[in-house]
Design an enzyme around this catalytic site. Structure first.
Site, short mmCIF file in Angstrom:
data_model
loop_
_atom_site.label_atom_id
_atom_site.label_comp_id
_atom_site.label_asym_id
_atom_site.label_seq_id
_atom_site.Cartn_x
_atom_site.Cartn_y
_atom_site.Cartn_z
CG PHE A 163 -1.82 1.21 1.28
CD1 PHE A 163 -2.99 1.21 0.53
CD2 PHE A 163 -1.51 2.33 2.04
CE1 PHE A 163 -3.84 2.32 0.55
CE2 PHE A 163 -2.35 3.44 2.06
CZ PHE A 163 -3.52 3.43 1.31
CG ASP A 248 5.73 3.32 1.40
OD1 ASP A 248 5.86 4.00 2.44
OD2 ASP A 248 4.63 3.17 0.82
CE LYS A 277 0.49 5.57 7.71
NZ LYS A 277 -0.86 5.75 8.18
N1 PLP Z 1 2.66 4.23 2.33
C1 PLP Z 1 2.35 3.44 3.37
C2 PLP Z 1 3.22 2.27 3.69
C3 PLP Z 1 1.24 3.73 4.16
O1 PLP Z 1 0.93 2.94 5.18
C4 PLP Z 1 0.45 4.86 3.84
C5 PLP Z 1 -0.75 5.17 4.62
O2 PLP Z 1 -1.28 4.37 5.33
C6 PLP Z 1 0.83 5.64 2.75
C7 PLP Z 1 1.94 5.31 2.03
C8 PLP Z 1 0.03 6.87 2.39
O3 PLP Z 1 0.20 7.83 3.35
P1 PLP Z 1 -0.86 9.04 3.46
O4 PLP Z 1 -2.14 8.46 3.92
O5 PLP Z 1 -0.23 9.99 4.44
O6 PLP Z 1 -0.96 9.64 2.10
#
Ligand code: PLP
Length: 425
Positions: A163, A248, A277
């Protein structure tokens, strides 16, 4: 801090000394707030209205306190309203809220230097969210190939169950049907592969491949820790084929695993990394980190953001890093994670028909369940503990990194109470 209203729901365990009159009700029913709201209906029913946070506790409109092991989905890394973060935010709010990147923003260079000193990176682009950090990572990788004369290299390999956010490029990157349904056509050039299959990755690399994106620990995908050997194999493939490796770490980064960055445990370095986050501890800020080589194509005018690296976010993120990068803080995350894992293992041994296994590391833990995770989350909430569902029928336990051993104990008792409520299959 104003004192909360007493609980309206009934008797329960005392929450903390600041809220001596707040009690967790014996049973809580899922309530739907905002059915008449003008907020667009992209979210399901909300469990309750969250009106106040203090340390590891989140309080509802009636003043009932819950032990918050969601941390706003791995965001409030220092707990709610940590005094040092409140002070940093208040201090910055007195002098400058926003000026845009037309100007040199106070603290931006310092924060970028901190992130680079703690990591593999040489340069940082600031964003407001995780998805934007990933967008920057994707653009940086494509631009890298373009810049070195390989404009045909645009494809990005990603992994099933991953994700990366909710923008068009990041849903295309994840490629999951539930994310992309009805939003087509998708941006081209993302190829999803089975996680852990080195041969499949090697076979998928062709003359058009630019980069590989992976979460070192899949968060939304159900707390799946990617083996170090797989990350290392990806690194080798990238080096052999001239690709960039993008981690990521939006969810697993910023000390959640007991390492400042999750990949440091595997000792495999990326070329680019996305953060968000936990970086702002609750204030929205993200970052895309890269080596000088990897971001060589990101020249003036190639990318930008009105709010990215805003003075308020920068001030708070610096205060977060000051705390979480301390070796003692990181060691405590590891120790507390081990205590929690041992307690979860005991629960799992008592409830083998409900808990299939324990996943994760540090304070990024998950219970892989045999019974529906939504039912488990509701039962835990009724016992006073907030948890987060994830893919693969997992429940995530993401306490603030400042959680105390007593609070971990309290969470384990709440989980035991929740498990006792769940009908055995
Ligand atoms: N990447 C990962 C691993 C995530 O867990 C998330 C959100 O849960 C995102 C990207 C996207 O982040 P945002 O919701 O701040 O756009």
């Amino acid at each position: 801090m104003s004192s909360p209203q007493p609980s309206l729901h009934g008797e329960g365990p005392l929450r903390d000394e600041n809220v001596a009159d707040n009690h967790v009700p014996e049973t809580r029913v899922m309530e739907t707030h905002g059915t008449e709201t003008h907020v667009m209906g992209t979210y399901g029913p909300r469990a309750f209205a969250a009106v106040r946070g203090a340390g590891s506790y989140l309080y509802d409109a009636e003043g009932c306190g819950y032990l918050d092991f969601t941390s706003g989905i791995a965001v409030t890394s220092l707990g709610h309203c940590h005094p040092k973060l409140v002070a940093a935010l208040n201090a910055q709010a007195q002098s400058l809220w926003h000026a845009s990147n037309l100007f040199d923003i106070p603290g931006q260079s310092d924060l970028a230097a901190m992130l680079c000193n703690y990591s593999f990176a040489d340069k940082v682009f600031f964003t407001n969210s995780g998805a934007e950090a990933l967008e920057c990572a994707i653009k940086t990788a494509r631009r890298y190939q373009h810049h070195k004369g390989c404009a045909e290299r645009y494809k990005i390999l990603t992994f099933e169950g991953g994700f990366h956010g909710r923008t068009l490029a990041t849903i295309a990157a994840a490629g999951q049907a539930k994310l992309i349904d009805g939003f087509g056509p998708m941006p081209e050039g993302f190829v999803q592969l089975p996680l852990g299959d080195v041969e499949a990755v090697a076979a998928a690399i062709d003359a058009q491949t630019a980069a590989i994106i992976i979460e070192p620990i899949l968060g939304e995908g159900g707390i799946q820790v990617v083996p170090a050997a797989f990350l290392s194999a990806l690194r080798a493939l990238c080096d052999t084929h001239g690709l960039l490796l993008i981690f990521d770490e939006v969810q697993c980064g910023i000390a959640r695993t007991g390492h400042l960055f999750a990949h440091q445990a595997a000792d495999v370095m990326p070329d680019i990394m996305a953060l968000a986050k936990g970086l702002g501890g609750g204030f929205p800020i993200g970052a895309c980190l890269a080596t000088s080589g990897a971001c060589a194509g990101m020249t003036p005018g190639s990318h930008g953001s009105t709010f990215g690296g805003n003075p308020l976010g920068v001030a708070v993120a610096k205060a977060v890093l000051d705390e979480v990068a301390e070796p003692r803080f990181l060691a405590e995350v590891t120790e507390k994670g081990e205590v929690m894992r041992a307690g979860l293992a005991q629960l799992a041994s008592h409830y083998p028909t409900v808990i299939e296994g324990i996943r994760g590391t540090g304070l990024m833990l998950g219970l892989k369940l045999k019974t529906p995770n939504a039912q488990f989350v509701a039962a835990a909430r009724s016992a006073g503990l907030l948890t987060v569902p994830a893919g693969d029928n997992v429940v995530r336990l993401l306490p603030p990194l400042t959680v105390s051993l007593a609070e971990i104990d309290e969470a384990l008792s709440a989980l035991a109470a929740a498990l006792a409520q769940i009908p055995q299959p």
